[in-house]
Design a protein around this motif. Sequence first.
Motif, PDB file in Angstrom:
ATOM      1  N   ASP A 343       0.838  -1.205   0.000  1.00 49.86           N
ATOM      2  CA  ASP A 343       0.000   0.000   0.000  1.00 49.86           C
ATOM      3  C   ASP A 343       0.874   1.256   0.000  1.00 49.86           C
ATOM      4  O   ASP A 343       1.962   1.260   0.567  1.00 49.86           O
ATOM      5  CB  ASP A 343      -0.846   0.075   1.273  1.00 49.86           C
ATOM      6  N   HIS A 344       0.365   2.329  -0.576  1.00 48.72           N
ATOM      7  CA  HIS A 344       0.999   3.649  -0.456  1.00 48.72           C
ATOM      8  C   HIS A 344      -0.095   4.701  -0.264  1.00 48.72           C
ATOM      9  O   HIS A 344      -1.075   4.716  -0.996  1.00 48.72           O
ATOM     10  CB  HIS A 344       1.777   4.020  -1.725  1.00 48.72           C
ATOM     11  N   PRO A 345       0.094   5.621   0.694  1.00 50.62           N
ATOM     12  CA  PRO A 345      -0.831   6.753   0.815  1.00 50.62           C
ATOM     13  C   PRO A 345      -0.413   7.878  -0.136  1.00 50.62           C
ATOM     14  O   PRO A 345       0.631   8.496   0.052  1.00 50.62           O
ATOM     15  CB  PRO A 345      -0.699   7.179   2.278  1.00 50.62           C
ATOM     16  N   CYS A 397       4.099   9.902  -2.087  1.00 49.54           N
ATOM     17  CA  CYS A 397       3.705   8.919  -1.077  1.00 49.54           C
ATOM     18  C   CYS A 397       3.983   9.540   0.283  1.00 49.54           C
ATOM     19  O   CYS A 397       5.041  10.100   0.509  1.00 49.54           O
ATOM     20  CB  CYS A 397       4.502   7.626  -1.238  1.00 49.54           C
ATOM     21  N   ILE A 399       4.322   7.964   3.125  1.00 48.89           N
ATOM     22  CA  ILE A 399       5.231   7.210   3.991  1.00 48.89           C
ATOM     23  C   ILE A 399       6.575   7.918   3.818  1.00 48.89           C
ATOM     24  O   ILE A 399       7.125   7.964   2.709  1.00 48.89           O
ATOM     25  CB  ILE A 399       5.281   5.724   3.582  1.00 48.89           C
ATOM     26  N   HIS A 402       9.457   6.486   1.908  1.00 48.87           N
ATOM     27  CA  HIS A 402       9.255   6.357   0.455  1.00 48.87           C
ATOM     28  C   HIS A 402       9.360   7.717  -0.217  1.00 48.87           C
ATOM     29  O   HIS A 402       9.918   7.851  -1.304  1.00 48.87           O
ATOM     30  CB  HIS A 402       7.882   5.738   0.161  1.00 48.87           C
ATOM     31  N   MET A 407       9.702   8.825  -4.147  1.00 51.58           N
ATOM     32  CA  MET A 407       8.390   8.472  -4.694  1.00 51.58           C
ATOM     33  C   MET A 407       7.516   9.725  -4.698  1.00 51.58           C
ATOM     34  O   MET A 407       6.598   9.882  -3.889  1.00 51.58           O
ATOM     35  CB  MET A 407       7.746   7.365  -3.858  1.00 51.58           C
TER      36      MET A 407
HETATM   37 CU    CU Z   1       4.846   4.494  -0.218  1.00 46.82          CU
END
Ligand code: CU
Length: 435
Positions: A343-345, A397, A399, A402, A407
Motif C-alpha cells: 500500500d501507499h498513501p 507517497c 510514507i 518512500h 516516490m
Molecule cells: Cu509508499
Amino acid sequence: MKTFELEATETTWEIRGGQTVDGYGYNGRIPGPVLEARAGEPVEIRFTNRLPEPTTIHWHGLRVPAAMDGTDDVQPLVQPGETFVYRFTPADAGTFWYHPHTNETEQLEKGLYGALIVRGPDEPVTDRERILVLDDLKLDKRGELARFGGFKERHDGREGDVRLVNGRAEPELRMAAGQIERWRIINASSARYVRLSIGGRPFRIIGTDGGLIEEPVTVIEALLPAADRIDILVGPFEAGESLEVQALRYNRMTFGRRGTETFATVRVGRAAPSIAAIPSRLRQIPLLAALDATPNRTVKMSVGPSLRRGLDFLVNGERHHQDRPVRVGELQVWDIVNTSLMDHPFHLHGFFFQVLSVNGEPPAFRSWEDVVNLPPRSTTRIAWMPDDRPGSWMYHCHIFEHHEAGMMGHFDVVREGTELANASTGHAHHHAHHH
Ligand code: CU
Ligand code: C2O
C-alpha cells in the motif's frame, strides 16, 4: 487577521509519566499548539527555527498560494536562527495539520507536527470536541529514539511500538455518559496505517481531509493511512463503560506485521445533558466528473530493486519525477496506478480531489480528499480542479521513507496562455540536488 508565533526547538518530550525522550517541538510542545482559524479569515504565522538543522513548515491540506506551501520547491530552507512568515487565507473548514517538509523522516518522528483547525459558519453542534493526533515512536532498549534507517525501515517505513495520542502514550480519555463528541483525528505517523475501531462500537463519519461530507455515515471501523484525517461523532455511551481506541490488524504488505493495538482508552463517567444537534444533511459536494470520465494523466507508483540503493520507490519510473504542468481551470482526471505489492498513501499538495473509483468501483461516499490509500496492484481514479494558484506543486507517497527515496512528482500549475514547453523545463535543474 489572526497571528500566530511558532518556534521550533529541541524539546524534552514526556511520553508518559516520568519517561522522556529528546525530541523537537513547536513552542516546546508535542504536538505543537492547535492553530485555530475561520474559513475566509487571513492568518499570519511567524515561524522561527531554533533547531540545530534547517526546516520548513508545510500546511498539509490547505489551499494556500504556491509560495506558502512550505516545500523546498517554493522557498529556501529556514536556517537555524532564521524567521520565515507564512501568510494565507484558509478557504475551507476542516481538520488539517502542519509539519516540516525537509528531513521529514527524522523531524516528524522527533515530534514536529500539530493540528490546524479551520471552522466554518455551519458546523454541527456537539457536546465536546477533541483533537486526536495519532503517532507512533520507535525507541531503542535504553528508551531513546532508535537509530534511523536500515533496509526494513526503508521498505516498510518507520513504525514504532509506542502508540501516542497527542504526544502521550496510550492515554485515558474521560467522557460523560449520554453525550456526543466530535473527534478530529489526524494520523501523524511516519508510516503506520490506523484501522480505527472504538471498542467495536458504531461511530459516524462526518468529515474527511477536505471538510464535512454530505451526510453522516455510520461505520464500525475506518482506515486512516499515514497523513489522513477523519472527523467522527462518538457516543453516546453509558456510565461505567470503558472502550479501547484501537488500530485493528492491517496488513499493508510490509516485512513487519502487527496485530490489533491500543492507542487510548475511553472511560465513560456520569451522565451529562446533551445539546448535540446533527443535521441529516451536512453539505452539498458537487461531483467533479463522471465515474467513467476519461483520464488525462496516469501516475504510476512502483517499487523496484536498485543496484545502488537496494530498493527504489518511483513515480513513472523515476525518482523525483518531473511531471507535465496542468492549466488553471482544466479538469484533471488522473489514474493513480500502484504497480507495487504494498500500500501507499498518495498525497496531492494544495488541492482537494475526489476519488471517482478504485479498481472501477465507486467509493462508499463522496468527499474531498488530499490523501488516498493506494492498495497493492490497483488503479485509483481521481478528479481535481486546479484553481488559480499557479506555481510549483507536488504529489508524493506520505510514507516518509518512500517520499525521501523519491516516490514523488513535481509539476507546475500554469495560467492559460502560458507556454507549456517553457513551464515544463523550467524546473529541471531545480531538483538536481535530490538525485
Ligand atoms: Cu509508499
Ligand atoms: Cu503532509 Cu508533502 O506532505
